[in-house]
Design an enzyme around this catalytic site. Structure first.
Site, PDB file in Angstrom:
ATOM      1  CG  HIS A  19      -1.920   1.080   1.276  1.00 40.93           C
ATOM      2  ND1 HIS A  19      -3.146   0.963   1.885  1.00 40.93           N
ATOM      3  CD2 HIS A  19      -1.884   2.352   0.785  1.00 40.93           C
ATOM      4  CE1 HIS A  19      -3.812   2.091   1.784  1.00 40.93           C
ATOM      5  NE2 HIS A  19      -3.062   2.967   1.122  1.00 40.93           N
ATOM      6  CG  HIS A  21      -1.192   6.316  -2.455  1.00 38.36           C
ATOM      7  ND1 HIS A  21      -2.336   6.147  -3.192  1.00 38.36           N
ATOM      8  CD2 HIS A  21      -1.477   5.851  -1.205  1.00 38.36           C
ATOM      9  CE1 HIS A  21      -3.276   5.620  -2.428  1.00 38.36           C
ATOM     10  NE2 HIS A  21      -2.781   5.435  -1.216  1.00 38.36           N
ATOM     11  CG  HIS A 199      -7.580   3.554  -0.320  1.00 31.08           C
ATOM     12  ND1 HIS A 199      -6.914   2.986  -1.358  1.00 31.08           N
ATOM     13  CD2 HIS A 199      -6.667   4.300   0.360  1.00 31.08           C
ATOM     14  CE1 HIS A 199      -5.648   3.374  -1.328  1.00 31.08           C
ATOM     15  NE2 HIS A 199      -5.466   4.172  -0.288  1.00 31.08           N
ATOM     16  CD  GLU A 202      -7.409   6.593   4.714  1.00 35.38           C
ATOM     17  OE1 GLU A 202      -7.969   6.650   3.605  1.00 35.38           O
ATOM     18  OE2 GLU A 202      -6.282   7.103   4.945  1.00 35.38           O
TER      19      GLU A 202
HETATM   20  N1  ADE Z   1      -4.341   8.898  -1.689  1.00 34.08           N
HETATM   21  C1  ADE Z   1      -3.114   8.914  -1.177  1.00 34.08           C
HETATM   22  N2  ADE Z   1      -3.127   8.523   0.098  1.00 34.08           N
HETATM   23  C2  ADE Z   1      -4.410   8.216   0.402  1.00 34.08           C
HETATM   24  C3  ADE Z   1      -5.071   7.730   1.557  1.00 34.08           C
HETATM   25  N3  ADE Z   1      -4.424   7.473   2.697  1.00 34.08           N
HETATM   26  N4  ADE Z   1      -6.404   7.545   1.497  1.00 34.08           N
HETATM   27  C4  ADE Z   1      -7.072   7.810   0.368  1.00 34.08           C
HETATM   28  N5  ADE Z   1      -6.497   8.257  -0.735  1.00 34.08           N
HETATM   29  C5  ADE Z   1      -5.173   8.453  -0.732  1.00 34.08           C
HETATM   30 ZN    ZN Z   2      -3.629   4.839   0.554  1.00 33.36          ZN
END
Ligand code: ADE
Ligand code: ZN
Length: 339
Positions: A19, A21, A199, A202
């Site tokens: 995970h 980005h 995602h 969260e």
């Molecule tokens: N894009 C980058 N980081 C993210 C995260 N933690 N949650 C949702 N979108 C993201």
């Molecule tokens: Zn993320």
């Protein structure tokens, strides 16, 4: 009797990151360098000023800064440099396999072509495989604050690069953008042969995790913290051995937890959930993989056995072949016995 400290133990153990980005690895120093060569303005006058802005009360406050940072990425070489910097960093941390997200719409929406983005990232990943021995998979993530039509257009742009992209994902502002909004584009993505992840849970409620499973047919949940609000959902995730890609420092910085001592990862392990440790956006949240492991190890007083289980989970939850997974798990067992 082994005497390796937990910090050293974490540093040496082989890990997979699931995970991450790539836009979230943009360190301020590189951002200023790339902005300069592209003649792009940054709102902050110096690296120090920019770093001071990295203080967030929630996901949206972070995303606003993250998208602004990505604005200076223009040329293929910029995407290469960004990716290469991440790979060299995690190579030092004994990360041997990465499955990373890229957000094409962050770039195509401001006139940078899909081809430019993916070619730069992919070339660096190939070099990383050859020169650093880091294997990889690429996940194309749809931005959930944008509409379905934009996601479909992005999927269309990705089709010529099918062989480079393993999966599609869903990220950005979770609240108010439920999985149902992307049910059709995920169905089409699966038809085209992509694995799906999203995602979920969260900031959003546990219902979004149900919907990611049932509507988007995901094979991995990114974050998933909020599953703990629903015992029936936990039972289902355990029964499926559905991987959750948990991101401790991200959770702390985005106020998903108020203190790492309250982080649920140890509880999740105890419940039998297939949890993994990841860095999400390390340039913004104060740490790469080892800092994430060290943060929870210290706050929750984790044992070497628990760290070992988490790193094994990172390979179990990956899309490596069964043979490659078995190889890495055996390597980790040997490491555990020798340290
Ligand atoms: N894009 C980058 N980081 C993210 C995260 N933690 N949650 C949702 N979108 C993201
Ligand atoms: Zn993320």
């Amino acid at each position: 009797m082994n005497t390796t400290s937990i910090k050293k133990f974490i540093e040496g153990i082989p890990k997979a990151e699931l995970h991450l980005h790539i836009e979230g690895t943009f360190e301020p120093e590189l951002m200023f360098e790339i902005a300069k060569r592209n003649n792009k303005k940054i709102k902050y006058s110096s690296v120090e000023e920019l770093k001071k802005a990295y203080s967030f009360n929630n996901l949206q406050e972070f995303l606003d800064i993250y998208y602004a940072g990505a604005n200076v990425l223009i040329e293929e070489q910029d995407f290469y440099d960004l990716t290469w910097a991440y790979l060299t960093k995690v190579h030092e941390q004994n990360v041997v396999h990465v499955e990373l997200f890229f957000d094409p719409q962050t770039h195509t929406d401001r006139g940078v072509s899909f081809d430019t983005v993916i070619k730069g990232i992919h070339r660096a990943l190939e070099d990383g495989k050859e020169q650093l021995g880091i294997s990889f998979k690429l996940i194309m993530s749809f931005l959930r604050h944008l509409d379905e039509a934009s996601a479909f257009k992005t999927l269309e742009q990705a089709l010529p690069y099918k062989k480079w992209i393993s999966a599609v994902g869903l990220d950005s502002s979770e609240l108010g953008n439920p999985p149902s909004k992307f049910e059709r584009v995920f169905a089409k993505s699966r038809e085209e042969g992509f694995i799906t992840v999203a995602h979920a849970g969260e900031e959003g409620p546990s219902e979004y995790i149900w919907d990611a499973l049932d509507l988007l047919k995901v094979t991995r949940i990114d974050h998933g913290n909020r599953c703990l609000d629903d015992d029936t959902l936990v039972e289902r995730l355990v029964a499926l051995q559905m991987p959750l890609t948990v991101c401790p420092l991200s959770n702390l910085e985005l106020k998903v937890v108020t203190d790492l001592k309250d982080h649920p990862i140890a509880k999740m392990l105890d419940l039998g959930l297939l949890v993994t440790v990841n860095s999400d956006d390390p340039a913004y949240f104060g740490g790469y993989m080892n800092e994430n492991y060290q943060g929870i190890a210290e706050a929750l007083n984790l044992s070497k056995q628990q760290i070992t289980e988490l790193t094994k989970n990172s390979f179990k939850a990956s899309w490596l072949s069964d043979h490659e997974k078995d190889h890495m798990i055996a390597k980790i067992d040997t490491y555990f016995h020798n340290n």
